[in-house]
Design a protein around this motif. Structure first.
Motif, PDB file in Angstrom:
ATOM      1  N   LEU A 185       5.338   5.372  10.555  1.00  0.00           N
ATOM      2  CA  LEU A 185       5.073   4.596   9.346  1.00  0.00           C
ATOM      3  C   LEU A 185       4.363   5.453   8.300  1.00  0.00           C
ATOM      4  CD1 LEU A 185       5.050   1.870   7.857  1.00  0.00           C
ATOM      5  CD2 LEU A 185       2.877   1.366   9.011  1.00  0.00           C
ATOM      6  N   LEU A 186       3.400   6.254   8.730  1.00  0.00           N
ATOM      7  CA  LEU A 186       2.683   7.114   7.791  1.00  0.00           C
ATOM      8  C   LEU A 186       3.609   8.173   7.199  1.00  0.00           C
ATOM      9  CD1 LEU A 186      -0.722   7.577   9.659  1.00  0.00           C
ATOM     10  CD2 LEU A 186      -0.204   6.079   7.717  1.00  0.00           C
ATOM     11  N   LEU A 205       3.192  -3.424  17.275  1.00  0.00           N
ATOM     12  CA  LEU A 205       3.608  -2.442  16.279  1.00  0.00           C
ATOM     13  C   LEU A 205       4.615  -3.041  15.297  1.00  0.00           C
ATOM     14  CD1 LEU A 205       3.985   0.858  18.338  1.00  0.00           C
ATOM     15  CD2 LEU A 205       2.371   0.407  16.494  1.00  0.00           C
ATOM     16  N   SER A 206       5.506  -3.876  15.804  1.00  0.00           N
ATOM     17  CA  SER A 206       6.474  -4.517  14.918  1.00  0.00           C
ATOM     18  C   SER A 206       5.771  -5.384  13.880  1.00  0.00           C
ATOM     19  CB  SER A 206       7.456  -5.366  15.731  1.00  0.00           C
ATOM     20  OG  SER A 206       8.220  -4.566  16.610  1.00  0.00           O
ATOM     21  N   LEU A 207       4.747  -6.122  14.314  1.00  0.00           N
ATOM     22  CA  LEU A 207       4.002  -6.958  13.383  1.00  0.00           C
ATOM     23  C   LEU A 207       3.257  -6.099  12.363  1.00  0.00           C
ATOM     24  CD1 LEU A 207       3.046  -9.765  12.532  1.00  0.00           C
ATOM     25  CD2 LEU A 207       1.170  -9.544  14.200  1.00  0.00           C
ATOM     26  N   LEU A 230       3.890  -6.418   8.363  1.00  0.00           N
ATOM     27  CA  LEU A 230       2.850  -6.786   7.403  1.00  0.00           C
ATOM     28  C   LEU A 230       2.595  -5.665   6.399  1.00  0.00           C
ATOM     29  CD1 LEU A 230       0.285  -8.568   9.758  1.00  0.00           C
ATOM     30  CD2 LEU A 230       1.940  -9.620   8.203  1.00  0.00           C
ATOM     31  N   ALA A 231       2.527  -4.412   6.893  1.00  0.00           N
ATOM     32  CA  ALA A 231       2.277  -3.295   5.987  1.00  0.00           C
ATOM     33  C   ALA A 231       3.431  -3.104   5.008  1.00  0.00           C
ATOM     34  CB  ALA A 231       2.047  -2.016   6.800  1.00  0.00           C
ATOM     35  N   SER A 232       4.657  -3.230   5.492  1.00  0.00           N
ATOM     36  CA  SER A 232       5.815  -3.055   4.614  1.00  0.00           C
ATOM     37  C   SER A 232       5.914  -4.193   3.604  1.00  0.00           C
ATOM     38  CB  SER A 232       7.096  -2.984   5.448  1.00  0.00           C
ATOM     39  OG  SER A 232       7.066  -1.880   6.330  1.00  0.00           O
ATOM     40  N   THR A 282      10.577   1.321  -0.416  1.00  0.00           N
ATOM     41  CA  THR A 282       9.930   1.766   0.822  1.00  0.00           C
ATOM     42  C   THR A 282       9.530   0.578   1.683  1.00  0.00           C
ATOM     43  OG1 THR A 282       9.075   3.713  -0.341  1.00  0.00           O
ATOM     44  CG2 THR A 282       8.056   3.152   1.760  1.00  0.00           C
ATOM     45  N   GLY A 283       8.990  -0.461   1.057  1.00  0.00           N
ATOM     46  CA  GLY A 283       8.665  -1.671   1.807  1.00  0.00           C
ATOM     47  C   GLY A 283       9.889  -2.316   2.426  1.00  0.00           C
TER      48      GLY A 283
END
Length: 206
Positions: A45-46, A133-135, A139-141, A182-183
């Motif tokens: 993700l980073l 990790l999926s969550l 949420l971050a995306s 990106t999201g």
């Protein structure tokens, strides 16, 4: 063929009877953990956000070049040309980096699917599902995409003819679009992983 630093593909079915079942299962668990980290880990993700940050930097140069060209004077044209070259120097390598990452993701996904389908182990399979990790990815995306949409609309809503230049609108909207895309990529990756894991492991369990 997968890269050398990636796990090997699972042994063919006709050779598994000749191998130690415990060793093969241990390899499967280890490789699934490694591939899952490469596919949906926080480091992945980073890296996705790092690529987006490079695109944002490149677009900043392009946007400033556009605004410099709109000054319609020799110094503005020269300044804009320099900024445009800098922008191309950032965006072109970022494009190659993005394409290389996409090929790498495809290799990781193929190996992950192959190892997951090679056997059944409830403990290892639960790690591959990675609901936490999926969550986090989701949420971050979603948050990043929402920020991107807000930035893009913030460039258009207050714009007024004669007071806001096309370069200023393109500068801000471009940044918002990069964040929004990106999201979306993060959300699409999370949804695809969740759909595949639910379908694959539910089918094997039944």
């Amino acid at each position: 063929m997968p890269r050398r630093d990636l796990p090997p593909p699972p042994p063919p079915a006709h050779l598994r009877d000749w191998l130690d079942e415990a060793a093969v299962r241990a390899d499967r668990a280890r490789f699934l953990r490694d591939l899952g980290r490469r596919s949906l880990g926080m480091g992945r993700l980073l890296r996705l956000w790092a690529v987006a940050a490079v695109f944002v930097l490149g677009w900043c140069f392009v946007g400033m070049a556009w605004m410099a060209f709109e000054q319609h004077d020799p110094f503005g044209y020269l300044h804009g040309l320099i900024l445009a070259v800098l922008g191309a120097g950032v965006l072109v390598p970022a494009g190659f980096w993005c394409a290389r990452g996409a090929r790498r993701d495809r290799q990781v996904r193929q190996l992950l699917h192959a190892w997951a389908e090679s056997d059944r182990d409830p403990v290892a399979d639960a790690r591959v599902r990675a609901p936490g990790l999926s969550l986090t990815w989701c949420l971050a995306s979603f948050a990043l995409g929402a920020v991107g949409l807000w930035v893009a609309f913030a460039a258009v809503v207050p714009a007024r003819p004669g007071a806001t230049t096309y370069g200023e609108i393109a500068y801000t909207m471009g940044i918002g679009q990069i964040l929004w895309i990106t999201g979306l990529l993060g959300l699409a990756k999370t949804a695809a992983h969740h759909r595949w894991a639910a379908r694959a492991f539910r089918a094997r369990a039944s």
